[in-house]
Design a protein around this motif. Structure first.
Motif, PDB file in Angstrom:
ATOM      1  N   TYR A  67     -15.325  79.186 -14.370  1.00 25.23           N
ATOM      2  CA  TYR A  67     -16.324  79.607 -15.349  1.00 25.23           C
ATOM      3  C   TYR A  67     -17.538  78.684 -15.380  1.00 25.23           C
ATOM      4  N   GLU A  68     -17.749  77.950 -14.301  1.00 26.82           N
ATOM      5  CA  GLU A  68     -18.841  76.987 -14.247  1.00 26.82           C
ATOM      6  C   GLU A  68     -20.183  77.646 -14.547  1.00 26.82           C
ATOM      7  N   ASP A  69     -20.412  78.846 -14.006  1.00 21.31           N
ATOM      8  CA  ASP A  69     -21.693  79.526 -14.208  1.00 21.31           C
ATOM      9  C   ASP A  69     -21.819  80.142 -15.602  1.00 21.31           C
ATOM     10  N   LYS A  70     -20.722  80.240 -16.333  1.00 17.18           N
ATOM     11  CA  LYS A  70     -20.752  80.840 -17.667  1.00 17.18           C
ATOM     12  C   LYS A  70     -20.790  79.797 -18.793  1.00 17.18           C
ATOM     13  N   LEU A  71     -20.530  78.546 -18.445  1.00 11.88           N
ATOM     14  CA  LEU A  71     -20.494  77.494 -19.456  1.00 11.88           C
ATOM     15  C   LEU A  71     -21.856  76.816 -19.597  1.00 11.88           C
ATOM     16  N   ASP A  72     -22.219  76.525 -20.833  1.00 14.62           N
ATOM     17  CA  ASP A  72     -23.429  75.730 -21.022  1.00 14.62           C
ATOM     18  C   ASP A  72     -23.082  74.256 -20.817  1.00 14.62           C
ATOM     19  N   GLU A  73     -24.055  73.405 -20.919  1.00 12.17           N
ATOM     20  CA  GLU A  73     -23.837  71.975 -20.675  1.00 12.17           C
ATOM     21  C   GLU A  73     -22.803  71.377 -21.618  1.00 12.17           C
ATOM     22  N   GLN A  74     -22.850  71.798 -22.872  1.00 15.04           N
ATOM     23  CA  GLN A  74     -21.880  71.274 -23.840  1.00 15.04           C
ATOM     24  C   GLN A  74     -20.463  71.699 -23.467  1.00 15.04           C
ATOM     25  N   GLY A  75     -20.286  72.943 -23.032  1.00  9.90           N
ATOM     26  CA  GLY A  75     -18.969  73.428 -22.615  1.00  9.90           C
ATOM     27  C   GLY A  75     -18.454  72.668 -21.408  1.00  9.90           C
ATOM     28  N   LYS A  76     -19.348  72.429 -20.435  1.00 12.30           N
ATOM     29  CA  LYS A  76     -18.956  71.665 -19.243  1.00 12.30           C
ATOM     30  C   LYS A  76     -18.573  70.242 -19.625  1.00 12.30           C
ATOM     31  N   GLU A  77     -19.353  69.663 -20.523  1.00 11.46           N
ATOM     32  CA  GLU A  77     -19.076  68.293 -20.966  1.00 11.46           C
ATOM     33  C   GLU A  77     -17.727  68.212 -21.689  1.00 11.46           C
ATOM     34  N   MET A  78     -17.436  69.210 -22.504  1.00 11.34           N
ATOM     35  CA  MET A  78     -16.169  69.214 -23.238  1.00 11.34           C
ATOM     36  C   MET A  78     -14.984  69.382 -22.281  1.00 11.34           C
ATOM     37  N   LEU A  79     -15.130  70.225 -21.280  1.00  9.02           N
ATOM     38  CA  LEU A  79     -14.053  70.378 -20.302  1.00  9.02           C
ATOM     39  C   LEU A  79     -13.862  69.102 -19.498  1.00  9.02           C
ATOM     40  N   ASN A  80     -14.972  68.461 -19.120  1.00  6.20           N
ATOM     41  CA  ASN A  80     -14.861  67.182 -18.404  1.00  6.20           C
ATOM     42  C   ASN A  80     -14.168  66.141 -19.273  1.00  6.20           C
ATOM     43  N   MET A  81     -14.482  66.157 -20.567  1.00  4.87           N
ATOM     44  CA  MET A  81     -13.845  65.223 -21.492  1.00  4.87           C
ATOM     45  C   MET A  81     -12.346  65.526 -21.574  1.00  4.87           C
ATOM     46  N   LEU A  82     -11.982  66.813 -21.606  1.00  3.48           N
ATOM     47  CA  LEU A  82     -10.577  67.203 -21.654  1.00  3.48           C
ATOM     48  C   LEU A  82      -9.841  66.729 -20.401  1.00  3.48           C
ATOM     49  N   VAL A  83     -10.448  66.916 -19.238  1.00  5.85           N
ATOM     50  CA  VAL A  83      -9.835  66.458 -17.992  1.00  5.85           C
ATOM     51  C   VAL A  83      -9.686  64.935 -18.025  1.00  5.85           C
ATOM     52  N   GLY A  84     -10.722  64.239 -18.477  1.00  2.38           N
ATOM     53  CA  GLY A  84     -10.667  62.779 -18.574  1.00  2.38           C
ATOM     54  C   GLY A  84      -9.579  62.309 -19.526  1.00  2.38           C
ATOM     55  N   ARG A  85      -9.446  62.990 -20.640  1.00  6.82           N
ATOM     56  CA  ARG A  85      -8.427  62.608 -21.629  1.00  6.82           C
ATOM     57  C   ARG A  85      -7.018  62.864 -21.092  1.00  6.82           C
ATOM     58  N   THR A  86      -6.841  63.965 -20.343  1.00  4.70           N
ATOM     59  CA  THR A  86      -5.512  64.219 -19.780  1.00  4.70           C
ATOM     60  C   THR A  86      -5.183  63.176 -18.720  1.00  4.70           C
ATOM     61  N   GLU A  87      -6.184  62.759 -17.951  1.00  7.01           N
ATOM     62  CA  GLU A  87      -5.946  61.697 -16.966  1.00  7.01           C
ATOM     63  C   GLU A  87      -5.582  60.397 -17.666  1.00  7.01           C
ATOM     64  N   ARG A  88      -6.275  60.108 -18.731  1.00  2.00           N
ATOM     65  CA  ARG A  88      -6.004  58.881 -19.488  1.00  2.00           C
ATOM     66  C   ARG A  88      -4.589  58.918 -20.074  1.00  2.00           C
ATOM     67  N   MET A  89      -4.216  60.059 -20.655  1.00  2.00           N
ATOM     68  CA  MET A  89      -2.870  60.200 -21.207  1.00  2.00           C
ATOM     69  C   MET A  89      -1.828  60.080 -20.103  1.00  2.00           C
ATOM     70  N   SER A  90      -2.114  60.659 -18.956  1.00  4.53           N
ATOM     71  CA  SER A  90      -1.197  60.561 -17.824  1.00  4.53           C
ATOM     72  C   SER A  90      -1.010  59.107 -17.414  1.00  4.53           C
ATOM     73  N   ASN A  91      -2.096  58.349 -17.398  1.00  7.96           N
ATOM     74  CA  ASN A  91      -2.006  56.920 -17.066  1.00  7.96           C
ATOM     75  C   ASN A  91      -1.175  56.168 -18.097  1.00  7.96           C
ATOM     76  N   GLN A  92      -1.332  56.519 -19.358  1.00  9.56           N
ATOM     77  CA  GLN A  92      -0.544  55.861 -20.397  1.00  9.56           C
ATOM     78  C   GLN A  92       0.940  56.202 -20.264  1.00  9.56           C
ATOM     79  N   ILE A  93       1.223  57.440 -19.937  1.00  6.63           N
ATOM     80  CA  ILE A  93       2.619  57.842 -19.721  1.00  6.63           C
ATOM     81  C   ILE A  93       3.181  57.113 -18.504  1.00  6.63           C
ATOM     82  N   SER A  94       2.362  56.981 -17.466  1.00  5.94           N
ATOM     83  CA  SER A  94       2.805  56.244 -16.279  1.00  5.94           C
ATOM     84  C   SER A  94       3.107  54.798 -16.630  1.00  5.94           C
ATOM     85  N   SER A  95       2.337  54.228 -17.528  1.00  5.61           N
ATOM     86  CA  SER A  95       2.594  52.854 -17.983  1.00  5.61           C
ATOM     87  C   SER A  95       3.943  52.767 -18.686  1.00  5.61           C
ATOM     88  N   ILE A  96       4.243  53.757 -19.515  1.00  4.82           N
ATOM     89  CA  ILE A  96       5.544  53.790 -20.192  1.00  4.82           C
ATOM     90  C   ILE A  96       6.654  53.908 -19.154  1.00  4.82           C
TER      91      ILE A  96
END
Length: 174
Positions: A67-96
């Motif tokens: 949906y890259e062509d259908k998302l505005d900049e804010q939508g793209k930024e929010m999805l990027n933030m979601l991907v970043g947060r899931t990566e961060r959570m994954s790293n924290q789980i890996s630490s555990i």
């Protein structure tokens, strides 16, 4: 009479000491079992949490690309933030998960360039745009367990980022 009294007191003290030693051994065994159960729980929980987290990250990635062509900049930024947060959570789980394996596996210590370990740690963290990280000088090469030192750097930097109370943050490492 005094000698017999001393002998009796000494025997009582030895019996009390033997009893305390037995109680201590039982307590150590119970604590060892509890620690093993806790480590097992952390290990199982970390594995169980990773699967849905991977699914969330994958779904966010698919939405982002489909949906890259259908998302505005804010939508793209929010999805990027979601991907970043899931990566961060994954790293924290890996630490555990790594923490739960302490004592189960033998750690392999190698010569480790702390500069490379630091770069890896920084790449694992979602650094906000208002935070600048500066490495002030070359770090040494040490003998240690590589993944543990990356984890140490990651935790220190992550905490520094979390607790910056200024609009522009600066983390200096040296």
């Amino acid at each position: 009479q005094s000698i017999w009294s001393d002998i009796t007191e000494r025997k009582e003290a030895e019996q009390n000491l033997a009893k305390l030693n037995r109680e201590l051994e039982i307590t150590v065994e119970e604590l060892t079992a509890a620690n093993r159960e806790l480590a097992d729980y952390a290990h199982i929980t970390a594995h169980d949490l990773k699967a849905p987290l991977r699914a969330i990250g994958g779904l966010a990635g698919m939405i982002s690309s489909d949906y890259e062509d259908k998302l505005d900049e804010q939508g793209k930024e929010m999805l990027n933030m979601l991907v970043g947060r899931t990566e961060r959570m994954s790293n924290q789980i890996s630490s555990i998960l790594r923490y739960s394996e302490i004592g189960r596996t033998e750690e392999k210590k190698d010569r480790t360039d702390l500069n490379l370990s630091l770069k890896k740690a920084i790449s694992n963290i979602n650094i906000p745009e208002n935070v600048e990280i500066t490495v002030e000088n070359q770090l040494p090469t040490v003998i240690c367990e590589k993944t543990r030192i990356v984890q140490v750097f990651q935790n220190l930097i992550d905490n520094a980022v979390k607790y910056i109370d200024k609009p522009q943050g600066q983390i200096r490492i040296g």
